[in-house]
Design a protein around this motif. Structure first.
Motif, mmCIF file in Angstrom:
data_model
loop_
_atom_site.group_PDB
_atom_site.id
_atom_site.type_symbol
_atom_site.label_atom_id
_atom_site.label_comp_id
_atom_site.label_asym_id
_atom_site.label_seq_id
_atom_site.Cartn_x
_atom_site.Cartn_y
_atom_site.Cartn_z
ATOM 1 N N PRO A 17 13.522 6.533 -14.254
ATOM 2 C CA PRO A 17 12.108 6.922 -14.161
ATOM 3 C C PRO A 17 11.192 5.760 -13.786
ATOM 4 O O PRO A 17 10.194 5.959 -13.091
ATOM 5 C CB PRO A 17 11.777 7.464 -15.548
ATOM 6 C CG PRO A 17 12.869 7.059 -16.430
ATOM 7 C CD PRO A 17 14.064 6.816 -15.579
ATOM 8 N N PHE A 18 11.538 4.559 -14.213
ATOM 9 C CA PHE A 18 10.727 3.404 -13.838
ATOM 10 C C PHE A 18 10.828 3.137 -12.339
ATOM 11 O O PHE A 18 9.826 2.842 -11.684
ATOM 12 C CB PHE A 18 11.156 2.160 -14.619
ATOM 13 C CG PHE A 18 10.807 2.230 -16.074
ATOM 14 C CD1 PHE A 18 9.507 2.023 -16.505
ATOM 15 C CD2 PHE A 18 11.775 2.516 -17.011
ATOM 16 C CE1 PHE A 18 9.182 2.094 -17.845
ATOM 17 C CE2 PHE A 18 11.459 2.595 -18.354
ATOM 18 C CZ PHE A 18 10.168 2.381 -18.777
ATOM 19 N N VAL A 19 12.032 3.247 -11.804
ATOM 20 C CA VAL A 19 12.231 3.033 -10.367
ATOM 21 C C VAL A 19 11.483 4.096 -9.567
ATOM 22 O O VAL A 19 10.808 3.784 -8.572
ATOM 23 C CB VAL A 19 13.735 3.030 -10.026
ATOM 24 C CG1 VAL A 19 13.969 3.004 -8.533
ATOM 25 C CG2 VAL A 19 14.429 1.860 -10.704
ATOM 26 N N ILE A 20 11.567 5.341 -10.002
ATOM 27 C CA ILE A 20 10.902 6.437 -9.296
ATOM 28 C C ILE A 20 9.381 6.260 -9.352
ATOM 29 O O ILE A 20 8.693 6.329 -8.327
ATOM 30 C CB ILE A 20 11.328 7.797 -9.888
ATOM 31 C CG1 ILE A 20 12.794 8.058 -9.571
ATOM 32 C CG2 ILE A 20 10.450 8.921 -9.363
ATOM 33 C CD1 ILE A 20 13.378 9.243 -10.310
ATOM 34 N N ALA A 21 8.845 6.031 -10.543
ATOM 35 C CA ALA A 21 7.393 5.899 -10.689
ATOM 36 C C ALA A 21 6.869 4.663 -9.965
ATOM 37 O O ALA A 21 5.821 4.721 -9.302
ATOM 38 C CB ALA A 21 7.006 5.850 -12.162
ATOM 39 N N MET A 22 7.588 3.562 -10.042
ATOM 40 C CA MET A 22 7.121 2.347 -9.387
ATOM 41 C C MET A 22 7.188 2.453 -7.867
ATOM 42 O O MET A 22 6.410 1.797 -7.173
ATOM 43 C CB MET A 22 7.901 1.134 -9.888
ATOM 44 C CG MET A 22 7.595 0.788 -11.339
ATOM 45 S SD MET A 22 5.841 0.711 -11.741
ATOM 46 C CE MET A 22 5.363 -0.768 -10.904
ATOM 47 N N SER A 23 8.084 3.274 -7.345
ATOM 48 C CA SER A 23 8.087 3.469 -5.896
ATOM 49 C C SER A 23 6.838 4.236 -5.465
ATOM 50 O O SER A 23 6.268 3.965 -4.403
ATOM 51 C CB SER A 23 9.363 4.177 -5.444
ATOM 52 O OG SER A 23 9.453 5.461 -6.006
ATOM 53 N N GLY A 24 6.378 5.181 -6.286
ATOM 54 C CA GLY A 24 5.115 5.856 -6.004
ATOM 55 C C GLY A 24 3.934 4.900 -6.090
ATOM 56 O O GLY A 24 3.020 4.950 -5.266
ATOM 57 N N VAL A 25 3.945 4.020 -7.073
ATOM 58 C CA VAL A 25 2.882 3.023 -7.213
ATOM 59 C C VAL A 25 2.893 2.073 -6.010
ATOM 60 O O VAL A 25 1.841 1.715 -5.472
ATOM 61 C CB VAL A 25 3.040 2.253 -8.541
ATOM 62 C CG1 VAL A 25 2.116 1.056 -8.594
ATOM 63 C CG2 VAL A 25 2.795 3.171 -9.723
#
Length: 131
Positions: A17-25
């Motif tokens: 989830p951190f990788v997914i959310a940070m790619s959006g950021v």
């Protein structure tokens, strides 16, 4: 189930989830620092709430540009509600460039999916037996 949480699979499950959310950021950051920001603002000329905030906040610093794009991405997720509430003009949304709309939607959904996944992961950890 307890064996799962002490494995590498659990580490990957909670890192995702951190990788997914940070790619959006990161995508939102990229759009805030490039010409995409100017194109997005120019595509919403009749949106009064947006045009009122730009002179007040000033669209020159990174933080303001980033927040503004995050807000516009939220408008793209719920366009009918935002038109009904008067946040955005319906004609502006119809004329909005499809490529930029897809990118804004992708940034918003990546962050949302990452946050939801993280919340589910934390709930699973809390609900798992301690022994």
């Amino acid at each position: 189930m307890n064996g799962f949480w002490s494995s590498w699979w659990a580490f990957a499950f909670m890192l995702a989830p951190f990788v997914i959310a940070m790619s959006g950021v990161a995508m939102n950051t990229y759009m805030a620092c490039t010409r995409d920001f100017d194109r997005i603002i120019a595509s919403l000329p009749n949106t009064s709430r947006l045009t009122q905030r730009i002179p007040f906040w000033g669209a020159t610093d990174f933080k303001t540009r980033w927040y503004l794009l995050a807000g516009i991405a939220g408008v793209m997720i719920y366009p009918k509600l935002c038109v009904r509430l008067g946040v955005v003009d319906a004609e502006d949304l119809r004329n909005f460039p499809p490529r930029l709309r897809r990118r804004l939607l992708m940034t918003a959904w990546l962050v949302n999916i990452g946050c939801i996944w993280l919340a589910i992961g934390v709930a699973l950890i809390k609900l798992s037996p301690t022994r």
